[in-house]
Structures are given as structure tokens and as C-alpha cells.
Design a protein around this motif. Structure first.
Motif, PDB file in Angstrom:
ATOM      1  N   ASN A   1       0.817  -1.212   0.000  1.00  0.00           N
ATOM      2  CA  ASN A   1       0.000   0.000   0.000  1.00  0.00           C
ATOM      3  C   ASN A   1       0.850   1.261   0.000  1.00  0.00           C
ATOM      4  OD1 ASN A   1      -2.332  -1.560   0.083  1.00  0.00           O
ATOM      5  ND2 ASN A   1      -2.447  -1.525   2.315  1.00  0.00           N
ATOM      6  N   SER A   2       2.113   1.127   0.416  1.00  0.00           N
ATOM      7  CA  SER A   2       3.024   2.277   0.423  1.00  0.00           C
ATOM      8  C   SER A   2       3.728   2.462  -0.909  1.00  0.00           C
ATOM      9  CB  SER A   2       4.062   2.111   1.538  1.00  0.00           C
ATOM     10  OG  SER A   2       3.433   2.003   2.806  1.00  0.00           O
ATOM     11  N   GLY A   3       3.429   1.597  -1.874  1.00  0.00           N
ATOM     12  CA  GLY A   3       4.004   1.753  -3.205  1.00  0.00           C
ATOM     13  C   GLY A   3       5.108   0.778  -3.551  1.00  0.00           C
ATOM     14  N   VAL A   4       5.483  -0.100  -2.616  1.00  0.00           N
ATOM     15  CA  VAL A   4       6.523  -1.090  -2.900  1.00  0.00           C
ATOM     16  C   VAL A   4       5.897  -2.224  -3.723  1.00  0.00           C
ATOM     17  CG1 VAL A   4       8.225  -2.676  -1.899  1.00  0.00           C
ATOM     18  CG2 VAL A   4       7.645  -0.529  -0.722  1.00  0.00           C
ATOM     19  N   GLN A   5       6.629  -2.724  -4.714  1.00  0.00           N
ATOM     20  CA  GLN A   5       6.119  -3.792  -5.559  1.00  0.00           C
ATOM     21  C   GLN A   5       5.848  -5.051  -4.732  1.00  0.00           C
ATOM     22  OE1 GLN A   5       8.863  -4.392  -8.779  1.00  0.00           O
ATOM     23  NE2 GLN A   5       8.204  -2.568  -9.871  1.00  0.00           N
ATOM     24  N   SER A   6       4.890  -5.851  -5.214  1.00  0.00           N
ATOM     25  CA  SER A   6       4.450  -7.033  -4.465  1.00  0.00           C
ATOM     26  C   SER A   6       5.590  -8.003  -4.189  1.00  0.00           C
ATOM     27  CB  SER A   6       3.337  -7.751  -5.246  1.00  0.00           C
ATOM     28  OG  SER A   6       2.957  -8.932  -4.587  1.00  0.00           O
ATOM     29  N   ASP A   7       6.373  -8.357  -5.228  1.00  0.00           N
ATOM     30  CA  ASP A   7       7.449  -9.320  -5.035  1.00  0.00           C
ATOM     31  C   ASP A   7       8.534  -8.779  -4.115  1.00  0.00           C
ATOM     32  OD1 ASP A   7       8.153  -7.421  -6.880  1.00  0.00           O
ATOM     33  OD2 ASP A   7       9.240  -8.781  -8.201  1.00  0.00           O
TER      34      ASP A   7
ATOM     35  N   GLY B   1       9.758 -10.348  -0.510  1.00  0.00           N
ATOM     36  CA  GLY B   1      11.172 -10.646  -0.311  1.00  0.00           C
ATOM     37  C   GLY B   1      11.757  -9.949   0.900  1.00  0.00           C
ATOM     38  N   VAL B   2      11.438  -8.678   1.068  1.00  0.00           N
ATOM     39  CA  VAL B   2      11.983  -7.901   2.180  1.00  0.00           C
ATOM     40  C   VAL B   2      11.479  -8.431   3.519  1.00  0.00           C
ATOM     41  CG1 VAL B   2      11.924  -5.652   3.319  1.00  0.00           C
ATOM     42  CG2 VAL B   2      12.364  -5.789   0.866  1.00  0.00           C
ATOM     43  N   VAL B   3      10.171  -8.673   3.619  1.00  0.00           N
ATOM     44  CA  VAL B   3       9.573  -9.073   4.895  1.00  0.00           C
ATOM     45  C   VAL B   3      10.062 -10.453   5.320  1.00  0.00           C
ATOM     46  CG1 VAL B   3       7.424  -9.670   6.070  1.00  0.00           C
ATOM     47  CG2 VAL B   3       7.540  -7.629   4.639  1.00  0.00           C
ATOM     48  N   PHE B   4       9.994 -11.431   4.407  1.00  0.00           N
ATOM     49  CA  PHE B   4      10.312 -12.779   4.868  1.00  0.00           C
ATOM     50  C   PHE B   4      11.806 -12.975   5.111  1.00  0.00           C
ATOM     51  CE2 PHE B   4      11.348 -14.843   0.686  1.00  0.00           C
ATOM     52  CZ  PHE B   4      12.284 -15.766   1.114  1.00  0.00           C
ATOM     53  N   THR B   5      12.671 -12.296   4.351  1.00  0.00           N
ATOM     54  CA  THR B   5      14.105 -12.433   4.623  1.00  0.00           C
ATOM     55  C   THR B   5      14.474 -11.731   5.931  1.00  0.00           C
ATOM     56  OG1 THR B   5      14.492 -10.529   3.165  1.00  0.00           O
ATOM     57  CG2 THR B   5      14.819 -12.710   2.219  1.00  0.00           C
ATOM     58  N   ALA B   6      13.870 -10.564   6.192  1.00  0.00           N
ATOM     59  CA  ALA B   6      14.178  -9.830   7.417  1.00  0.00           C
ATOM     60  C   ALA B   6      13.717 -10.609   8.653  1.00  0.00           C
ATOM     61  CB  ALA B   6      13.518  -8.453   7.385  1.00  0.00           C
TER      62      ALA B   6
END
Length: 290
Positions: free
Chosen positions: A79-85, A89-94
Motif C-alpha cells: 500500500n506504500s508503493g513497494v512492488q508485491s514481489d 522478499g523484504v519481509v520474509f528475509t528480514a
């Protein structure tokens, strides 16, 4: 008897994952299951640190909570404009990295490592049985995954129309008064519970594979959602049966063989599907030219 239990567990995982997997494929969120299966690690560790117990139910609750947090963060980033993929990637790796750090810092003296909390083995599932009052009720995985399957069946059955409209046309769903956000998080909750309930017993590769591959195969074979769900469940069951015997024949990983069979069925469907098949489309073009 172990053969029967392994095939039954694989089939239950396949059916449970296929029900929610069809909606993930339609909504182009196929990799959300992979994200959840990795990002729940800190939830498992935190549940252990708080309770001081390796009880499966407590760890499952902690994992499910982190699964929902994963979905919330992915949605917030999108919703903040970051692409879905990129969001996935960012959430699950972090979160997975946070879990690895917590394991290395706080559980060095305990049998709680990445293998034991994240990657199960379906071949050992029949030995972990549920006993009540001295009565052996069969493998815990059958009850856990079977309960999840019934939960998915019940919730999707009760709200089938709402899930269907939200999957195909969220704007229209909102226009007719369906709470799209609520059903989005309800579906993600089912995905989270399904993933967490399954991977402890059967391994992450089987769960993630069954969430995506049977549903993607069924998508190539039909235009009706109800038929797609039924076909994906059937493909999952066939993959479980053939995969087990392939693993027995080649002395290979059972989960790996099950997903390999599912992958082979997908490739065959990709080329031979009556509506979307590559070879069928090519044959039709030649026929038109002639």
C-alpha cells in the motif's frame, strides 16, 4: 501401516493447501506461503522463550501470530508503493534473519535449531503419535493437518461467494458491500494456519509446493473456480500417492518426490491443456493457416 499414514498425511496436506492455494494463484500471491513458512521462525523462538516449553501448540500459536504479522507487513509495504514481489522478499528475509539470530543467541543449550523447528520430515510423522488415556489415536500430523483441512473447507464453504468475488474483482466486491480487507486477512489467516500446521510434520518444501503447483496446474485446465479447487485437490492426492512410491523405488526424499510428480503434471498440462496448452495452441494456429 506406515505407508498408509505417510500417503494419508501427504494427501491431507495437499488438499488443505490446494483449497487456499487456488485463491493465492488467482490473486497472484503464490509466494506468500513461502514467505510465511520462513518468517514464522522468530514467533516459534519467542513462544519458546516465553513459555519455556517446546509444546507444539504453544509454538504453533507463536508461529501463526508471526504469519499474520508477515501478511500485515507485506500488505502495508504494498500500500506504500513497494512492488508485491519486493514486499514479500523484504519481509520474509528480514523476519527469517531475526529468527536465526534469536536461535543462535537464546537457544544454544536447547534442542531447538532450524532443522527441528522449520524443516520436518514426512517419513518420521507416523512415529509421532497422539495418545489419550493410553489409547493410540494415530499420528499427530493426521489430526493436525486433518483439522486444518476441515477448517479450510468450513470457512471457504461458508464464505465461498465472498472469497470468489474478492479474488476476481475486489472493486466490485467493495461496491456491493463486501468487506474486502476482512476477507483478505481471513484468507491469509487460513494460509498462515495451514502452513504452520503442516510444515512441522512434513517439511516446508511439501507445504509450499502443494500451495502453488496443484492450483497452478488446475488453473490451466478450467475456467470455473469450484472445478479448479476440485482438480487441484485431485492433483495433490495423485502427486502424494505417486510421489511416495517413486521415493520408495528410487530411495529418495518423499516430499521431494511428491512435489516432483506435481511438477511433472504441471509441465504436461502446460503443453497439453485443451485451452492453454502450448502444443494445442500451436496446432490450432497451423490448422487455421492450412
Amino acid at each position: 501401516m506406515n505407508d498408509f499414514w505417510i500417503i494419508l498425511i501427504g494427501a491431507l496436506v495437499a488438499c488443505s493447501c490446494s483449497i487456499v492455494g487456488c485463491f493465492l494463484v488467482l490473486r497472484k500471491m503464490s509466494m506468500i506461503g513461502d514467505a510465511i513458512s520462513h518468517s514464522v521462525l522468530p514467533g516459534i523462538v519467542i513462544a519458546f522463550l516465553v513459555s519455556g516449553s517446546r509444546d507444539s501448540l504453544i509454538m504453533m500459536l507463536g508461529a501463526a501470530a508471526l504469519g499474520l504479522l508477515t501478511v500485515f507487513l507485506i500488505g502495508m509495504f504494498q500500500n506504500s508503493g513497494v512492488q508485491s514481489d519486493a514486499s514479500i522478499g523484504v519481509v520474509f528475509t528480514a523476519l527469517f534473519a531475526v529468527g536465526v539470530v534469536l536461535v543462535s543467541l537464546f537457544t544454544r543449550q536447547v534442542d531447538l535449531d532450524l532443522d527441528c523447528v522449520l524443516y520436518g520430515e514426512i517419513a518420521y510423522a507416523p512415529w509421532n503419535t497422539l495418545e489419550i488415556g493410553g489409547i493410540d489415536l494415530g499420528p499427530k500430523a493426521v489430526w493436525g493437518v486433518g483439522g486444518t483441512f476441515l477448517l479450510n473447507l468450513l470457512v471457504i464453504g461458508l464464505f465461498y461467494k465472498q472469497f470468489k468475488i474478492c479474488a476476481f474483482d475486489p472493486a466490485m466486491a467493495a461496491a456491493v458491500g463486501i468487506p474486502v480487507v476482512f476477507f483478505h486477512y481471513l484468507l491469509m489467516s487460513l494460509v498462515s494456519v495451514t502452513t504452520v500446521a503442516s510444515f512441522e510434520s512434513v517439511g516446508a518444501i511439501l507445504v509450499v509446493g502443494m500451495l502453488i503447483v496443484p492450483a497452478a496446474t488446475a488453473y490451466l485446465l478450467t475456467e470455473r473456480l469450484s472445478t479448479m479447487i476440485a482438480i487441484s485437490m485431485g492433483i495433490g492426492v495423485v502427486s502424494s500417492v505417486l510421489g511416495y512410491y517413486a521415493a520408495y523405488m528410487f530411495d529418495a526424499s518423499i516430499a521431494g518426490c511428491m512435489i516432483t510428480i506435481a511438477g511433472i503434471l504441471f509441465v504436461l498440462t502446460l503443453f497439453l491443456s485443451p485451452t492453454h496448452g502450448v502444443l494445442v495452441k500451436k496446432w490450432r494456429r497451423k490448422r487455421i493457416v492450412v
